[in-house]
Design an enzyme around this catalytic site. Structure first.
Site, PDB file in Angstrom:
ATOM      1  N   ASP A 101       0.859  -1.176   0.000  1.00  0.00           N
ATOM      2  CA  ASP A 101       0.000   0.000   0.000  1.00  0.00           C
ATOM      3  C   ASP A 101       0.902   1.234   0.000  1.00  0.00           C
ATOM      4  OD1 ASP A 101      -2.356   1.626   0.450  1.00  0.00           O
ATOM      5  OD2 ASP A 101      -1.737   1.754   2.537  1.00  0.00           O
ATOM      6  N   ASP A 103      -0.313   5.042   0.838  1.00  0.00           N
ATOM      7  CA  ASP A 103      -0.618   6.059   1.849  1.00  0.00           C
ATOM      8  C   ASP A 103      -0.492   5.500   3.265  1.00  0.00           C
ATOM      9  OD1 ASP A 103      -1.390   8.218   0.047  1.00  0.00           O
ATOM     10  OD2 ASP A 103      -3.105   6.967  -0.448  1.00  0.00           O
TER      11      ASP A 103
END
Length: 312
Positions: A101, A103
């Site tokens: 991922d 963020d």
């Protein structure tokens, strides 16, 4: 009568301390070893920060306990020391496929919140982001709602945000450089936007990146995102697709994330790691990183600090 011998280690507990600390003493490692069944001699992966403790979690033919339970038991012996514990089988410890991922994982920010700051709506958007990441609201409609608030924003602000506000998570460049140098394929897969992932992936050295596409009219955001939205199921599908493409076994994959839309990907990976994660994610993942930087994923695979390739 032959003396009973301990079974051969089949699992390993990797201890990784927070960067810059000196808490992983021989005494602390020994204390952790005492709560692990049939623990073998520890091995230092770094003089100060990381160590392996091989162990055998069950008798022949017996059921192995959940590694998360064993890790929780080990954490209980830390007496509050900022050390992460990653428990996993020794087999297929070195991974060939890595998904991450973006963020609040590979970077320290939520990009959509930073975009919203330019239209004076950061607090409002950040509140929606937090609820979505905790799994309190569905990711896709929450993303559409937030993107709609960005209508009319000049896309040149993306360059300013990346240059002035985005911070790369410590250890990320070294993680990616070392994995790629050892033949692993790396993919940044985000529920965010390609306007950011394309830049961040290049900065960190990922092989590829996948994310949502914001619709742009002229040089301004329309306030809409292209369908279908890349969320929880799309991240899972990406992991499966790349695994098949490169002929990688499920056990040879590792994924990391912090939010609810990462859960399916983390559950599917051979080693799913929660990074500074929301409580539900930390509880569900195979392992959790609450203290160490991203190089902990290298120690978890048995790399020593001397094996690290420094990202340029």
């Amino acid at each position: 009568m032959n003396a009973q011998t301990d079974p051969a280690p089949s699992h390993v507990a990797t201890l990784v301390a927070a960067s810059g600390t000196d808490v992983l003493s021989d005494a602390l490692i020994g204390r952790i070893a005492q709560v692990l069944p049939h623990a073998a001699a520890p091995t230092r992966l770094d003089k100060k920060l990381a160590a392996d403790i091989p162990f055998a979690p069950g008798s022949a033919g017996g059921a192995f306990p959940d590694p998360r339970v064993t890790a929780a038991t080990a954490r209980g012996a830390l007496d509050g020391a900022p050390v992460d514990v990653i428990v996993q089988p020794l087999a297929h410890r070195r991974k060939r496929l890595f998904l991450a991922d973006m963020d609040s994982t590979m970077i320290g920010q939520e990009c959509i919140d930073e975009l919203a700051d330019f239209v004076g709506l950061k607090d409002r958007v950040a509140a929606i982001t937090e609820r979505a990441m905790r799994g309190e609201i569905a990711f896709e409609p929450a993303l559409r709602e937030r993107v709609a608030l960005l209508a009319g924003l000049d896309i040149t602000v993306v360059d300013s945000i990346v240059a002035e506000r985005i911070t790369l998570t410590p250890g990320g460049k070294t993680l990616i450089a070392t994995l790629r140098a050892n033949g692993a394929y790396t993919c940044l897969v985000s529920g965010g936007f390609t306007l950011f992932t394309s830049r961040i992936a290049a900065m960190l050295g990922f092989d590829e990146n996948r994310a949502n596409r914001l619709i742009v009219e002229g040089d301004r955001l329309k306030g809409e995102v292209e369908e279908p939205i890349l969320g929880r199921e799309a991240k899972l599908a990406t992991l499966r697709e790349l695994r098949q493409k490169f002929g990688v076994r499920a056990e040879e994959t590792v994924a990391i994330g912090d939010g609810a839309n990462d859960l399916a990907m983390l559950d599917e990976a051979g080693l799913g790691v929660a990074f500074r994660a929301k409580p539900a994610v930390a509880a569900a993942a195979d392992a959790r990183l609450d203290h160490a930087d991203l190089t902990a994923l290298l120690y978890a695979q048995g790399y020593r600090t001397s094996d690290f390739v420094t990202g340029s």
